[in-house]
Enzyme design. Structure first.
Site, PDB file in Angstrom:
ATOM      1  N   GLY A  10     -10.355   6.370  -2.858  1.00  0.00           N
ATOM      2  CA  GLY A  10      -9.068   7.058  -2.828  1.00  0.00           C
ATOM      3  C   GLY A  10      -8.951   8.103  -3.920  1.00  0.00           C
ATOM      4  O   GLY A  10      -9.875   8.332  -4.706  1.00  0.00           O
ATOM      5  N   GLN A  11      -7.786   8.722  -3.992  1.00  0.00           N
ATOM      6  CA  GLN A  11      -7.564   9.789  -4.973  1.00  0.00           C
ATOM      7  C   GLN A  11      -7.755   9.284  -6.406  1.00  0.00           C
ATOM      8  O   GLN A  11      -8.536   9.849  -7.178  1.00  0.00           O
ATOM      9  CB  GLN A  11      -6.147  10.349  -4.817  1.00  0.00           C
ATOM     10  N   ASP A  45     -13.948  -6.703  -0.059  1.00  0.00           N
ATOM     11  CA  ASP A  45     -12.702  -6.859   0.692  1.00  0.00           C
ATOM     12  C   ASP A  45     -11.722  -7.636  -0.173  1.00  0.00           C
ATOM     13  O   ASP A  45     -11.836  -8.846  -0.332  1.00  0.00           O
ATOM     14  CB  ASP A  45     -12.972  -7.610   2.003  1.00  0.00           C
ATOM     15  N   ALA A  69      -4.621   0.280  -1.905  1.00  0.00           N
ATOM     16  CA  ALA A  69      -3.252   0.066  -1.410  1.00  0.00           C
ATOM     17  C   ALA A  69      -3.119   0.580   0.014  1.00  0.00           C
ATOM     18  O   ALA A  69      -3.930   1.384   0.473  1.00  0.00           O
ATOM     19  CB  ALA A  69      -2.237   0.772  -2.305  1.00  0.00           C
ATOM     20  N   THR A 110       4.731   2.129  -7.480  1.00  0.00           N
ATOM     21  CA  THR A 110       5.323   3.330  -6.909  1.00  0.00           C
ATOM     22  C   THR A 110       6.804   3.489  -7.212  1.00  0.00           C
ATOM     23  O   THR A 110       7.505   2.505  -7.491  1.00  0.00           O
ATOM     24  CB  THR A 110       5.140   3.304  -5.376  1.00  0.00           C
ATOM     25  N   ASP A 111       7.275   4.724  -7.129  1.00  0.00           N
ATOM     26  CA  ASP A 111       8.702   5.019  -7.262  1.00  0.00           C
ATOM     27  C   ASP A 111       9.497   4.477  -6.070  1.00  0.00           C
ATOM     28  O   ASP A 111      10.723   4.377  -6.131  1.00  0.00           O
ATOM     29  CB  ASP A 111       8.921   6.530  -7.372  1.00  0.00           C
ATOM     30  N   TYR A 134       6.915  -0.176   2.782  1.00  0.00           N
ATOM     31  CA  TYR A 134       5.987   0.183   1.717  1.00  0.00           C
ATOM     32  C   TYR A 134       6.555  -0.189   0.356  1.00  0.00           C
ATOM     33  O   TYR A 134       5.892  -0.844  -0.457  1.00  0.00           O
ATOM     34  CB  TYR A 134       5.694   1.686   1.776  1.00  0.00           C
ATOM     35  N   LYS A 138       5.146  -3.183  -2.202  1.00  0.00           N
ATOM     36  CA  LYS A 138       4.643  -2.804  -3.527  1.00  0.00           C
ATOM     37  C   LYS A 138       5.406  -3.545  -4.624  1.00  0.00           C
ATOM     38  O   LYS A 138       4.819  -3.973  -5.629  1.00  0.00           O
ATOM     39  CB  LYS A 138       4.744  -1.289  -3.736  1.00  0.00           C
ATOM     40  N   TRP A 159       4.404  10.882  -6.156  1.00  0.00           N
ATOM     41  CA  TRP A 159       3.940  12.198  -5.685  1.00  0.00           C
ATOM     42  C   TRP A 159       2.505  12.473  -6.129  1.00  0.00           C
ATOM     43  O   TRP A 159       2.184  13.535  -6.671  1.00  0.00           O
ATOM     44  CB  TRP A 159       4.865  13.297  -6.207  1.00  0.00           C
TER      45      TRP A 159
END
Length: 290
Positions: A10-11, A45, A69, A110-111, A134, A138, A159
């Site tokens: 991922g990022q 996994d 995630a 996360t926000d 979501y 989280k 973001w």
């Protein structure tokens, strides 16, 4: 330390791999459930509790950075079982496994744990009130990590974008080149987060020694999605696409988005002495690399 980074494709996972290349202090293990060809990572996994325990014990893992995630926010509204498994249950497995070794875990949140109705930057102590699958999963994952590992660092961000994967910045550049006109939401306000800055902050915290708790991290400043798009196009040199502002009601989505998701970063800056870049400076850096 032996550090396990999950979700390495991922990022944020990719940015953590770059951090590792410039770090001689620790031994890193990068994993994901699906791996590209010629990947240096290993398959793991995280929804398989026994597999997680075996990997952590076999490789003497001292710290886990969980970048994995379920992040398809709209799709999650009709896929709550898998979303809960990845965002809530699996982090608990990771936390429990590393706790057995008296280690630590960095859990990315996360926000979306907030409902977005605030009008001032949100602190870590502010009551949570998620209004999407979501966000709820989280938040549940935060609690599960806290309950299963004493030495936990939970970082809420917002973001997120980078040079890797699919994200808002890359999408707006592509659409800006393809379309003559583009409508973007102007009544949702927040702060972008360059994944490279977040990865740097994570490693800084690990190196200094984790002070358990919840922390907020995004870049500095405040902006709307519309203004963010205008900046992306300006920096990328896109001049042929007219960007017009839209109300949220003009662009309905299955999952509700927070109208205000500006995070107060005072705690993480004071605890770890981190200097957080201004959002536009980091955007310049990212686009220059693209």
């Amino acid at each position: 330390m032996n550090i396990l980074v999950t979700g390495c494709n991922g990022q944020l996972g990719n940015e953590m791999q770059l951090q590792a290349k410039n770090n001689n202090q620790h031994l890193f293990f990068f994993t994901d459930v699906v791996l590209p060809e010629n990947s240096i990572a290993q398959k793991l996994d995280i929804t398989n509790e026994q597999e997680v325990e075996t990997f952590v014990e076999k490789n003497s893992i001292d710290c886990i950075v969980n970048c994995a995630a379920y992040t398809a926010v709209d799709k999650a509204e009709n896929d709550d079982e898998l979303c809960n498994l990845l965002n809530n249950i699996a982090p608990g497995y990771l936390a429990k496994a590393v706790e057995k070794r008296r280690g630590s875990i960095v859990q990315i949140s996360t926000d979306y744990v907030f409902d977005g109705t605030s009008n001032k930057p949100m602190t870590e102590e502010q009551p949570t009130c998620p209004n999407s699958v979501y966000g709820r999963t989280k938040l549940a994952g935060e609690e599960r990590v806290k309950n299963n590992c004493k030495n936990h660092l939970i970082i809420r961000t917002a973001w997120l974008y980078s040079t890797y994967g699919n994200n808002f910045v890359k999408t707006m550049i592509r659409l800006g080149k393809e379309k003559s006109e583009l409508g973007v939401i102007f009544d949702q306000v927040g702060t972008p987060t360059y994944a490279r800055d977040l990865a740097t902050a994570i490693l800084t915290a690990i190196n200094q020694g984790i002070v358990p708790g919840i922390y907020h991290f995004s870049n500095e400043g405040v902006i709307s999605w519309y203004d963010f798009t205008k900046a992306i196009h300006r920096i990328a040199g896109i001049t042929t696409c007219h960007v017009k502002p839209l109300h949220t009601t003009e662009y309905p989505t299955p999952a509700a988005r927070p109208h205000y998701s500006v995070l107060d970063k005072t705690k993480i800056k004071n605890t770890y002495g981190i200097e957080i870049p201004y959002w536009e400076d980091s955007l310049h850096e990212c686009i220059s690399k693209l």
